[in-house]
Design a protein around this motif. Structure first.
Motif, PDB file in Angstrom:
ATOM      1  N   LYS A  11       0.855  -1.190   0.000  1.00  0.00           N
ATOM      2  CA  LYS A  11       0.000   0.000   0.000  1.00  0.00           C
ATOM      3  C   LYS A  11       0.885   1.232   0.000  1.00  0.00           C
ATOM      4  O   LYS A  11       1.811   1.340   0.790  1.00  0.00           O
ATOM      5  CB  LYS A  11      -0.838   0.039   1.282  1.00  0.00           C
ATOM      6  N   TYR A  12       0.578   2.169  -0.900  1.00  0.00           N
ATOM      7  CA  TYR A  12       1.241   3.469  -0.854  1.00  0.00           C
ATOM      8  C   TYR A  12       0.348   4.430  -0.077  1.00  0.00           C
ATOM      9  O   TYR A  12      -0.857   4.459  -0.297  1.00  0.00           O
ATOM     10  CB  TYR A  12       1.422   4.036  -2.259  1.00  0.00           C
ATOM     11  N   HIS A  13       0.965   5.208   0.786  1.00  0.00           N
ATOM     12  CA  HIS A  13       0.202   6.214   1.525  1.00  0.00           C
ATOM     13  C   HIS A  13       0.476   7.583   0.934  1.00  0.00           C
ATOM     14  O   HIS A  13       1.607   7.956   0.692  1.00  0.00           O
ATOM     15  CB  HIS A  13       0.605   6.193   3.003  1.00  0.00           C
ATOM     16  N   ILE A  20      -4.873   6.148   0.062  1.00  0.00           N
ATOM     17  CA  ILE A  20      -4.128   4.885   0.043  1.00  0.00           C
ATOM     18  C   ILE A  20      -4.317   4.233  -1.321  1.00  0.00           C
ATOM     19  O   ILE A  20      -5.436   4.136  -1.814  1.00  0.00           O
ATOM     20  CB  ILE A  20      -4.640   3.926   1.147  1.00  0.00           C
ATOM     21  N   THR A  21      -3.196   3.828  -1.929  1.00  0.00           N
ATOM     22  CA  THR A  21      -3.276   3.062  -3.174  1.00  0.00           C
ATOM     23  C   THR A  21      -2.809   1.648  -2.884  1.00  0.00           C
ATOM     24  O   THR A  21      -1.700   1.454  -2.385  1.00  0.00           O
ATOM     25  CB  THR A  21      -2.350   3.657  -4.257  1.00  0.00           C
ATOM     26  N   ILE A  22      -3.668   0.694  -3.163  1.00  0.00           N
ATOM     27  CA  ILE A  22      -3.236  -0.701  -3.030  1.00  0.00           C
ATOM     28  C   ILE A  22      -2.608  -1.104  -4.363  1.00  0.00           C
ATOM     29  O   ILE A  22      -3.307  -1.353  -5.342  1.00  0.00           O
ATOM     30  CB  ILE A  22      -4.427  -1.619  -2.695  1.00  0.00           C
ATOM     31  N   ALA A  23      -1.271  -1.113  -4.393  1.00  0.00           N
ATOM     32  CA  ALA A  23      -0.577  -1.394  -5.655  1.00  0.00           C
ATOM     33  C   ALA A  23      -0.383  -2.894  -5.849  1.00  0.00           C
ATOM     34  O   ALA A  23      -0.368  -3.381  -6.980  1.00  0.00           O
ATOM     35  CB  ALA A  23       0.760  -0.665  -5.700  1.00  0.00           C
ATOM     36  N   LEU A  24      -0.197  -3.628  -4.770  1.00  0.00           N
ATOM     37  CA  LEU A  24      -0.076  -5.095  -4.845  1.00  0.00           C
ATOM     38  C   LEU A  24      -0.996  -5.705  -3.806  1.00  0.00           C
ATOM     39  O   LEU A  24      -1.104  -5.201  -2.689  1.00  0.00           O
ATOM     40  CB  LEU A  24       1.359  -5.552  -4.552  1.00  0.00           C
ATOM     41  N   GLY A  42       1.579  -5.725 -18.365  1.00  0.00           N
ATOM     42  CA  GLY A  42       0.369  -5.125 -17.802  1.00  0.00           C
ATOM     43  C   GLY A  42       0.330  -3.660 -18.160  1.00  0.00           C
ATOM     44  O   GLY A  42       1.366  -3.061 -18.445  1.00  0.00           O
ATOM     45  N   ARG A  43      -0.874  -3.095 -18.104  1.00  0.00           N
ATOM     46  CA  ARG A  43      -1.008  -1.687 -18.506  1.00  0.00           C
ATOM     47  C   ARG A  43      -0.329  -0.772 -17.496  1.00  0.00           C
ATOM     48  O   ARG A  43       0.003  -1.200 -16.392  1.00  0.00           O
ATOM     49  CB  ARG A  43      -2.485  -1.337 -18.691  1.00  0.00           C
ATOM     50  N   THR A  44      -0.167   0.477 -17.894  1.00  0.00           N
ATOM     51  CA  THR A  44       0.440   1.482 -17.025  1.00  0.00           C
ATOM     52  C   THR A  44      -0.359   1.596 -15.723  1.00  0.00           C
ATOM     53  O   THR A  44      -1.588   1.622 -15.751  1.00  0.00           O
ATOM     54  CB  THR A  44       0.442   2.856 -17.747  1.00  0.00           C
ATOM     55  N   GLY A  45       0.335   1.618 -14.624  1.00  0.00           N
ATOM     56  CA  GLY A  45      -0.322   1.762 -13.328  1.00  0.00           C
ATOM     57  C   GLY A  45      -0.784   0.451 -12.723  1.00  0.00           C
ATOM     58  O   GLY A  45      -1.389   0.423 -11.647  1.00  0.00           O
ATOM     59  N   SER A  46      -0.505  -0.678 -13.406  1.00  0.00           N
ATOM     60  CA  SER A  46      -0.999  -1.963 -12.886  1.00  0.00           C
ATOM     61  C   SER A  46      -0.106  -2.529 -11.777  1.00  0.00           C
ATOM     62  O   SER A  46      -0.459  -3.525 -11.150  1.00  0.00           O
ATOM     63  CB  SER A  46      -1.155  -2.976 -14.030  1.00  0.00           C
ATOM     64  N   GLY A  47       1.048  -1.918 -11.547  1.00  0.00           N
ATOM     65  CA  GLY A  47       1.865  -2.356 -10.415  1.00  0.00           C
ATOM     66  C   GLY A  47       3.152  -3.073 -10.772  1.00  0.00           C
ATOM     67  O   GLY A  47       3.805  -3.665  -9.906  1.00  0.00           O
ATOM     68  N   LYS A  48       3.551  -3.014 -12.034  1.00  0.00           N
ATOM     69  CA  LYS A  48       4.754  -3.739 -12.476  1.00  0.00           C
ATOM     70  C   LYS A  48       6.013  -3.245 -11.759  1.00  0.00           C
ATOM     71  O   LYS A  48       6.784  -4.040 -11.223  1.00  0.00           O
ATOM     72  CB  LYS A  48       4.950  -3.599 -14.000  1.00  0.00           C
ATOM     73  N   SER A  49       6.210  -1.930 -11.769  1.00  0.00           N
ATOM     74  CA  SER A  49       7.416  -1.389 -11.136  1.00  0.00           C
ATOM     75  C   SER A  49       7.397  -1.636  -9.628  1.00  0.00           C
ATOM     76  O   SER A  49       8.426  -1.952  -9.032  1.00  0.00           O
ATOM     77  CB  SER A  49       7.556   0.114 -11.412  1.00  0.00           C
ATOM     78  N   THR A  50       6.220  -1.520  -9.034  1.00  0.00           N
ATOM     79  CA  THR A  50       6.110  -1.795  -7.595  1.00  0.00           C
ATOM     80  C   THR A  50       6.500  -3.242  -7.303  1.00  0.00           C
ATOM     81  O   THR A  50       7.257  -3.514  -6.368  1.00  0.00           O
ATOM     82  CB  THR A  50       4.661  -1.527  -7.112  1.00  0.00           C
ATOM     83  N   LEU A  51       5.996  -4.150  -8.146  1.00  0.00           N
ATOM     84  CA  LEU A  51       6.298  -5.580  -7.960  1.00  0.00           C
ATOM     85  C   LEU A  51       7.798  -5.828  -7.984  1.00  0.00           C
ATOM     86  O   LEU A  51       8.361  -6.399  -7.038  1.00  0.00           O
ATOM     87  CB  LEU A  51       5.620  -6.404  -9.067  1.00  0.00           C
TER      88      LEU A  51
HETATM   89  N1  LIG Z   1       5.507   6.434  -4.834  1.00  0.00           N
HETATM   90  C1  LIG Z   1       4.193   6.235  -4.999  1.00  0.00           C
HETATM   91  N2  LIG Z   1       3.293   6.845  -4.177  1.00  0.00           N
HETATM   92  C2  LIG Z   1       1.964   6.658  -4.329  1.00  0.00           C
HETATM   93  N3  LIG Z   1       1.423   5.867  -5.277  1.00  0.00           N
HETATM   94  C3  LIG Z   1       2.254   5.239  -6.127  1.00  0.00           C
HETATM   95  C4  LIG Z   1       3.683   5.399  -6.046  1.00  0.00           C
HETATM   96  N4  LIG Z   1       4.261   4.664  -7.024  1.00  0.00           N
HETATM   97  C5  LIG Z   1       3.251   4.069  -7.680  1.00  0.00           C
HETATM   98  N5  LIG Z   1       2.048   4.410  -7.159  1.00  0.00           N
HETATM   99  C6  LIG Z   1       0.735   3.932  -7.610  1.00  0.00           C
HETATM  100  O1  LIG Z   1       0.716   2.500  -7.528  1.00  0.00           O
HETATM  101  C7  LIG Z   1       0.092   1.922  -8.665  1.00  0.00           C
HETATM  102  C8  LIG Z   1       1.093   1.010  -9.390  1.00  0.00           C
HETATM  103  O2  LIG Z   1       2.120   1.820  -9.968  1.00  0.00           O
HETATM  104  P1  LIG Z   1       3.404   1.205 -10.702  1.00  0.00           P
HETATM  105  O3  LIG Z   1       3.940   0.087  -9.888  1.00  0.00           O
HETATM  106  O4  LIG Z   1       4.314   2.332 -11.013  1.00  0.00           O
HETATM  107  O5  LIG Z   1       2.738   0.609 -12.037  1.00  0.00           O
HETATM  108  P2  LIG Z   1       3.386   0.287 -13.486  1.00  0.00           P
HETATM  109  O6  LIG Z   1       4.873   0.147 -13.318  1.00  0.00           O
HETATM  110  O7  LIG Z   1       2.717  -0.992 -13.906  1.00  0.00           O
HETATM  111  O8  LIG Z   1       3.022   1.425 -14.380  1.00  0.00           O
HETATM  112  C9  LIG Z   1      -0.411   3.087  -9.508  1.00  0.00           C
HETATM  113  O9  LIG Z   1      -1.752   3.321  -9.150  1.00  0.00           O
HETATM  114  C10 LIG Z   1       0.481   4.231  -9.075  1.00  0.00           C
HETATM  115  O10 LIG Z   1      -0.187   5.469  -9.231  1.00  0.00           O
END
Ligand SMILES: Nc1ncnc2c1ncn2[C@@H]1O[C@H](COP(=O)(O)OP(=O)(O)O)[C@@H](O)[C@H]1O
Ligand SMILES: [Mg+2]
Length: 212
Positions: A11-13, A20-24, A42-51
């Motif tokens: 979760k990002y705060h 709160i964004t639940i990214a994973l 996955g599409r943009t914003g789907s959580g790839k970089s977070t993963l």
């Molecule tokens: N540092 C951050 N703070 C808050 N929300 C974030 C942050 N980084 C990513 N997010 C949110 O988490 C979700 C997943 O993002 P991200 O992992 O960057 O996806 P992707 O790489 O697939 O485009 C998105 O909704 C994004 O807006």
């Protein structure tokens, strides 16, 4: 086993408490430390970089647990994770890694991480030579400033800096983004070779289904 995720959440705060964004959510996976070749799509914003940022401790999970080799990362470790041993074994190439080049010569840039991880001058010299051969980086550019290279060459130099410390697992976030198709293919062929001949596990984020 290389990387294991058990019920991982992130979760990002935001600035306000309710942002709160639940990214994973509830991610379970097993990745071996050799011979695997995986794509994360996955599409943009789907959580790839977070993963993938959880795969070298750049981000620590807010739920569940992650095992990277023998090292366990749980929400409790958010304050004081000791990451150096895993960082060396997991080579991480960010999106647009060329933005992080900063040394006065290409050679110094490629040596930066291996130096940091305590390799000797001789080891580094040997590694740089091997990596340049692998990536088809002409050794004549080693003395040049990285800022005088073409986009494709800069990308290769940035990747070389990670390969030069010889990680077991290589993770790349959109490694071909913004490159011309010929350079993109060349780079993918090199990853294929690293996977087939050196038995390294490679994890690639891509939005380009043709490439995948
Ligand atoms: N540092 C951050 N703070 C808050 N929300 C974030 C942050 N980084 C990513 N997010 C949110 O988490 C979700 C997943 O993002 P991200 O992992 O960057 O996806 P992707 O790489 O697939 O485009 C998105 O909704 C994004 O807006
Ligand atoms: Mg991303």
């Amino acid at each position: 086993m290389g990387i294991t995720f058990t019920k991982v959440g992130h979760k990002y705060h935001g600035a306000r408490r309710k942002d709160i964004t639940i990214a994973l959510d509830d991610i379970n996976l097993n990745i071996d430390d050799k011979d695997e070749f995986l794509f994360v799509i996955g599409r943009t914003g789907s959580g790839k970089s977070t993963l993938i940022s959880h795969m070298n401790g750049l981000l620590i999970p807010t739920e569940g647990s992650i095992k990277i080799f023998d090292y366990e990362l749980t929400p409790k470790k958010r304050k004081n994770p000791k990451l150096k041993p895993i960082r060396k074994r997991i080579g991480f190439v960010f999106q647009f890694p060329e933005y992080q080049l900063f040394e006065e010569t290409v050679y110094k840039d490629i040596c930066f991480a291996p130096n940091n991880f305590g390799a000797t001058k001789e080891e580094i010299k040997e590694n740089v030579k091997n990596v340049c051969k692998l990536l088809r980086i002409n050794e004549t550019i080693l003395k040049k400033s990285p800022f005088n290279l073409s986009g494709g060459q800069m990308r290769k130099v940035a990747i070389a800096g990670v390969l030069a410390y010889n990680p077991d697992i290589l993770i790349l976030d959109e490694p071909t983004r913004g490159l011309d198709p010929i350079t993109a293919n060349e780079i993918m062929e090199i990853f294929n070779k690293i996977n087939k001949e050196m038995h390294k596990t490679i994890i690639v984020i891509s939005h380009d289904m043709n490439l995948v």
